[in-house]
Every structure is written in C-alpha cells, then in structure tokens.
Design a protein around this motif. Sequence first.
Motif, PDB file in Angstrom:
ATOM      1  N   GLN A   1      -1.321   0.417  -9.500  1.00 26.45           N
ATOM      2  CA  GLN A   1      -2.217   1.320  -8.766  1.00 26.45           C
ATOM      3  C   GLN A   1      -3.687   0.949  -8.932  1.00 26.45           C
ATOM      4  O   GLN A   1      -4.565   1.557  -8.338  1.00 26.45           O
TER       5      GLN A   1
ATOM      6  N   LYS B   1       0.828  -1.210   0.000  1.00 24.34           N
ATOM      7  CA  LYS B   1       0.000   0.000   0.000  1.00 24.34           C
ATOM      8  C   LYS B   1       0.861   1.258   0.000  1.00 24.34           C
ATOM      9  O   LYS B   1       2.024   1.245   0.418  1.00 24.34           O
ATOM     10  N   ASP B   2       0.239   2.346  -0.455  1.00 19.50           N
ATOM     11  CA  ASP B   2       0.869   3.654  -0.308  1.00 19.50           C
ATOM     12  C   ASP B   2       0.403   4.275   1.007  1.00 19.50           C
ATOM     13  O   ASP B   2      -0.304   3.636   1.798  1.00 19.50           O
ATOM     14  N   GLU B   3       0.781   5.538   1.232  1.00 20.17           N
ATOM     15  CA  GLU B   3       0.461   6.182   2.513  1.00 20.17           C
ATOM     16  C   GLU B   3      -1.034   6.410   2.708  1.00 20.17           C
ATOM     17  O   GLU B   3      -1.511   6.598   3.834  1.00 20.17           O
ATOM     18  N   LYS B   4      -1.829   6.349   1.618  1.00 17.11           N
ATOM     19  CA  LYS B   4      -3.280   6.530   1.725  1.00 17.11           C
ATOM     20  C   LYS B   4      -4.030   5.206   1.850  1.00 17.11           C
ATOM     21  O   LYS B   4      -5.257   5.187   1.916  1.00 17.11           O
ATOM     22  N   GLY B   5      -3.298   4.117   1.848  1.00 21.67           N
ATOM     23  CA  GLY B   5      -3.933   2.808   1.970  1.00 21.67           C
ATOM     24  C   GLY B   5      -4.345   2.189   0.659  1.00 21.67           C
ATOM     25  O   GLY B   5      -5.010   1.151   0.635  1.00 21.67           O
ATOM     26  N   ASN B   6      -3.947   2.810  -0.444  1.00 19.86           N
ATOM     27  CA  ASN B   6      -4.250   2.257  -1.757  1.00 19.86           C
ATOM     28  C   ASN B   6      -3.085   1.412  -2.263  1.00 19.86           C
ATOM     29  O   ASN B   6      -1.933   1.639  -1.882  1.00 19.86           O
TER      30      ASN B   6
ATOM     31  N   LYS C   1      -0.099   0.159  -4.390  1.00 22.99           N
ATOM     32  CA  LYS C   1       0.882   0.827  -5.257  1.00 22.99           C
ATOM     33  C   LYS C   1       1.814  -0.159  -5.949  1.00 22.99           C
ATOM     34  O   LYS C   1       2.364   0.133  -6.999  1.00 22.99           O
TER      35      LYS C   1
END
Length: 493
Positions: free
Chosen positions: A414, A374-379, A381
Amino acid sequence: MGKPTGFLEFDRKEAVHKEPLERIRDFQEFKKPLSLKEQQKQGARCMECGVPFCQSGMMIAGMASGCPLHNLVPETNDLVYRGKWKQAYDRLAKTHSFPEFTSRVCPALCEAACTCNINGEPVATKENERAIIEKAWEEGWVTPQKIPVRTGKKVAVIGSGPSGLAVAQELNRRGHEVTVFERRDRIGGLLRYGIPNMKLDKSVIDRRVKLMEAEGVVFQTGVDVGKDRKASQIRKEFDRVVLACGASNPRDISVPGREAGNICFAVDFLTSVTKSLLDSNFEDKQYISPKGKDVLVIGGGDTGNDCVGTAIRLGAKSVTQLEMMPEPPKERTLQNPWPEWPRVLKTDYGQEEAIAVFGKDPRIYQTTVTEFIKDEKGNVKKAKIVKLAPEKDEKTGRMNMVPVEGTEEERPAQLVLIAAGFLGSQKYVTDAFGTDLNPRTNVLTKPEEYETSVPGVFVAGDMHRGQSLVVWAIAEGRKAAEAVDRSLMGSSF
C-alpha cells in the motif's frame, strides 16, 4: 609508532548500539560511543604502515580504495592512542572540513583499505575520528577562524549539501565573500533531508552552520536559483559561481500501474519525514505515512535501508526490500582482493530492525517489479514481482539480469518507495547557467578540473561526479574551492 603490537593485543571494538526494539521507538542517534580510554586502545591498533592504503583515496577496479580526503590516518590514530586529542584534532582539520558528518554516515573507505583487514579486522578509524571531533567541540577547540584579510571578491555557492558547505568554508577562509543559496527551508541539502535523523542528528549540522556564519559565510534559504533568481542575475552580482546542487534526479521505474497513488521516490519520503520531525515532532502529520501499510522498498542500497528503518519507526505493517542483483558473498572472493572495496554482504541498521520486528531479513535478491495493481481509489494495493537471473549479452559481453519465466507472484503493497538511485543534475539549473553535460547529465568539465564550459561557473560534488558518498562530496568541494581561488587570485594556498 605508539604501540607496535597494538593490533595483536587489542580486539576491534565499536560503539555500543541500542537494541533494535529499543531504538525504533524514536529518531534519536542510537550509537553510544566508547569511553576515551577505550578509544585510545582502538588507536593503538593502527600499524602505521609504510604504505598507508587507508589514506590513498585511489580508484581500483572502478571503486574507491582509501579516503578521498587523504586524511593522515596513521598520524591521527597514533595521537588518539597517546591521548593527545588537541593535536589529533589539529591534524585531522588539516585535511577534513566536517569530520562530524562522515564519522556518522561514511561507509569508511579508510577501514576497507586498512592493512589489518587482510587477515583480521580493520582499525576503527571512523569512530576514532568521531571521538576526535566530538572531543574538540566539547573542549571548545572548534572556534570561528578569524579572516585577517578580505579580497573583495564575491562567490555564490548554489546548494548547501556537503560539497556546497565545503566550498563555502574553504573560500571564506581564503578571504572571499561567500553566499550560499539553498532552495529548501533549512541548510544541509542531502545531509539535512536525505539522511534520517537517527543516522545524523540535525543539531550536528546546525552546530557547524552557526560556526560558518560566525566566520562570515552568508546563507540564504528558500531561494531556488534558476526559478526564484535568474542565473544571469547571480552571475552579475558575483565574481564566481559554484554549482553544488547534487544529483537530484531520482531514477524512476517504468511498469504498468506506475501512476497509482502512494508510489513515491525515497528522497521525497525521507524529506517529508525529517521535515515533519523538525517542524513539529510529527504533530503536523505532513509526511508520507507508512503506518499500518505493507511497504515495498525498491532498491537495496543505503537509501533503501534508510527507508526500511524509517518505515519501521513510523509503524509499517510490513517492510519488503527488493534488490535486482544477486546476494553478495559473506566474505571476499578471490576476484575481489584487498585493498579493493569489499563487495560482501552487509546487514545495516534498518535490516537489523526489520529482522527484530518481523523475524526475517526484508531483502529479496534478484527480484524486480513488473506491475503495480491499484485499488478502487487508484492507490497501489499490490505489486507483481518476478525473479531475475544473470544472462550474458552476446553482442556486448555484458551480464544482464533478465526475468525468469514462471517465477511471477503478487505481494501486498500500500506504499511503494523507489530507492533506485539518481540519474544526474536537474535540467532547469544546468539550462539556466548554460553548462555542458556529459552523457549521464552530470555537469561536464575537463578531467580533474572544476570549471564548467561557462567561464566563471564551477561545479562540485554529485552534480559533477554523479551520485556518490558524502566524503567524496566534501573532497570535491575542497578541490573546487582551490580551483575558484586560483581563478580569482592567480594562485591558491
């Protein structure tokens, strides 16, 4: 036989496809049919075999060989060759409910079993059928059938996919009053929202639905039976019920990071795209957007290919398609003889488009995902992937695909689309009607029968046989309709 030497004189010729870089600009059908004159030559290629495997519809080595509808293929091909289009339509309509659907989306089981396929190329039966049905619509031969006598019996069909539509058509024409309940906002089920518009333009469905309405079929959309309407209420109102809800449970994957955002099922992605296209030509932005994203498609089947083509049309930065199994051979092996379904490499329209846009085939074989990052937003990557190798299970004797140590790598992603197939019927529907299930959660019936464990409740299509093809769904719908008619009237015609 119209042209005894036709298969020697004429080469197989198919509809002309728009070039990939041109067709990805929109969601319109991209096949340009042959002229009727050229199509007649394709009909001439039929050998009218003494044993027409093309129409056999039998199971060989666990796979279908020939048309499950048992279309009278040599007869229709001969009529095409002779230019007797009205007779060809009349002949085709005896066995087929919706040739306009299968002639666009069917993998052509008839052609795979064609005798010409042994040492050459099969007869273009699928495109012959499309020419027949489109000529019939154009000439006004496809008209609402008059129902001379009504039986007074009422049947509810739950689901409006290909099996539900076939059931409804057949039962209505037998004189019963048929109401089709569809939980979505438009009729069509899988045909409407599971197949992209460039493969099956939705006006083709609308055309058929209007004709069925003119014949007397009642359609109710936005009604989710089992939630909005109680099953007990439906059973009280109708003499018989047919469940045709499809195999609606998508197969998930269980790996670390699965809960990340922008990981969704292929069916949800394709549905959102088609609905937005139909509602507003994408102006409402109410679809899962791949624009500017590295898209990872998990699954190498038709649905995965549809995701590839759709993602490219909507501006994906890159598209990668993972397939767990090894790459198929380019030609039949000795272990896969005719007339078995050919287990050979097929490069479909989406993969062709990916090659044109990105310069390479999007498919990576013998590979699976082990983790999502995940990325920092929880999505999501990135995806961690690993190569697989076949390994025999000593206890069961089965070959399993197992990870190969040292082959792990990371890929940017993504948007992840899971196109790993379906597991069976949805529990809330089967619970509502109280039907027994088999181990695969398909609705259980006796072999070759369609009535469930609940008297008066029948089943058809993927909900009965599991995830399958549109042509199988139509065949099931026609057979289920016959079973329902016999249950109501004591016999069927």
